[in-house]
Design a protein around this motif. Structure first.
Motif, PDB file in Angstrom:
ATOM      1  N   UNK A  67       0.847  -1.191   0.000  1.00 15.31           N
ATOM      2  CA  UNK A  67       0.000   0.000   0.000  1.00 15.31           C
ATOM      3  C   UNK A  67       0.884   1.243   0.000  1.00 15.31           C
ATOM      4  N   UNK A  68       0.644   2.125  -0.955  1.00 16.43           N
ATOM      5  CA  UNK A  68       1.409   3.364  -1.014  1.00 16.43           C
ATOM      6  C   UNK A  68       1.047   4.240   0.182  1.00 16.43           C
ATOM      7  N   UNK A  69       2.018   4.916   0.726  1.00 20.98           N
ATOM      8  CA  UNK A  69       1.823   5.646   1.976  1.00 20.98           C
ATOM      9  C   UNK A  69       1.202   7.024   1.770  1.00 20.98           C
ATOM     10  N   UNK A  70       0.984   7.418   0.516  1.00 17.63           N
ATOM     11  CA  UNK A  70       0.358   8.701   0.235  1.00 17.63           C
ATOM     12  C   UNK A  70      -0.809   8.509  -0.729  1.00 17.63           C
ATOM     13  N   UNK A  71      -1.797   9.395  -0.625  1.00 15.19           N
ATOM     14  CA  UNK A  71      -2.908   9.375  -1.565  1.00 15.19           C
ATOM     15  C   UNK A  71      -2.408   9.750  -2.960  1.00 15.19           C
ATOM     16  N   UNK A  72      -3.082   9.204  -3.955  1.00 16.46           N
ATOM     17  CA  UNK A  72      -2.782   9.561  -5.338  1.00 16.46           C
ATOM     18  C   UNK A  72      -3.928  10.424  -5.845  1.00 16.46           C
TER      19      UNK A  72
END
Length: 238
Positions: free
Chosen positions: A164-169
């Protein structure tokens, strides 16, 4: 524009001047060699005669395996399969009537939850995502370059760890929580897989060059007015 080839007026009829003049030049050559009777102007007969003419006078050898392999080795990027990513996402959609700070806050809160409890991704995607993929746990399946909007792909294909990427896209559609499950880098396709494609490309290149030279030779022996065939990049291609 007035065009003539050896005193014969050439009609354009929706094609380029170079194409029309070249066709007339070849028609006259075919007549001279007896490949078409008299001064026939039937399109089908002219086309067939020109094909016979070119097959007879513009012989081009097939590229050898060594030539194909040399081109393959000199142009590796032309024979590489694209990168692939397997990913999931949860979309918090932004529309003209929504409160964007509220949407972002909900997305960030959900992301924080998933970073602590990644196993809940599918359940939260089903519950919260505004994308139809939410019904499949957010699964987007196999993604290649060009499948998604550029701002989404820029993040997906960026080198980095999976998970899971740690920042919103942020995209034009809203805020995404993204999980990259697998990255499959592009690979160079084996020569045997692309050999026919390479041979066809090289054959076409040789044929085009030979045709240009042939037309240039005929044009040099003809009286052509209104168009310069020597200046045409590929007069036989319309």
């Amino acid at each position: 524009m007035s065009i003539s080839v050896n005193g014969v007026a050439v009609e354009i009829n929706g094609v380029s001047p170079e194409f029309a003049a070249t066709r007339e030049l070849l028609r006259q050559r075919a007549v001279g060699l007896g490949l078409i009777e008299g001064a026939a102007y039937d399109d089908d007969r002219i086309g067939a005669a020109i094909e016979n003419l070119l097959a007879r006078e513009v012989a081009t050898p097939d590229p050898t395996e060594a030539e194909c392999r040399r081109y393959y080795e000199q142009n590796p990027s032309a024979f590489t399969s694209g990168d692939i990513v397997h990913a999931r996402h949860i979309l918090f959609q932004v529309t003209p009537r929504v409160n964007i700070p509220d949407v972002r806050a909900r997305a960030e809160k959900t992301l924080a939850t998933l970073l602590r409890e990644p196993d809940r991704f599918a359940a939260l995607a089903t519950e919260l995502s505004n994308c139809p993929s939410g019904q499949q746990g957010g699964n987007l399946g196999q993604i290649s370059r060009g499948d998604m909007v550029p701002e989404f792909e820029k993040v997906l294909f960026r080198l980095g760890p999976t998970g899971i990427l740690r920042e919103l896209v942020k995209t034009r559609y809203g805020f995404h929580i993204v999980a990259v499950d697998q990255r499959i880098p592009g690979r160079t396709l084996p020569f045997e897989m692309v050999q026919e494609h390479v041979a066809a490309y090289l054959r076409a290149a040789v044929e085009e060059k030979a045709l240009r030279q042939y037309v240039s030779m005929l044009a040099g022996q003809a009286d052509i007015e209104g168009v310069d065939l020597a200046a045409s990049v590929s007069p036989l291609v319309q």
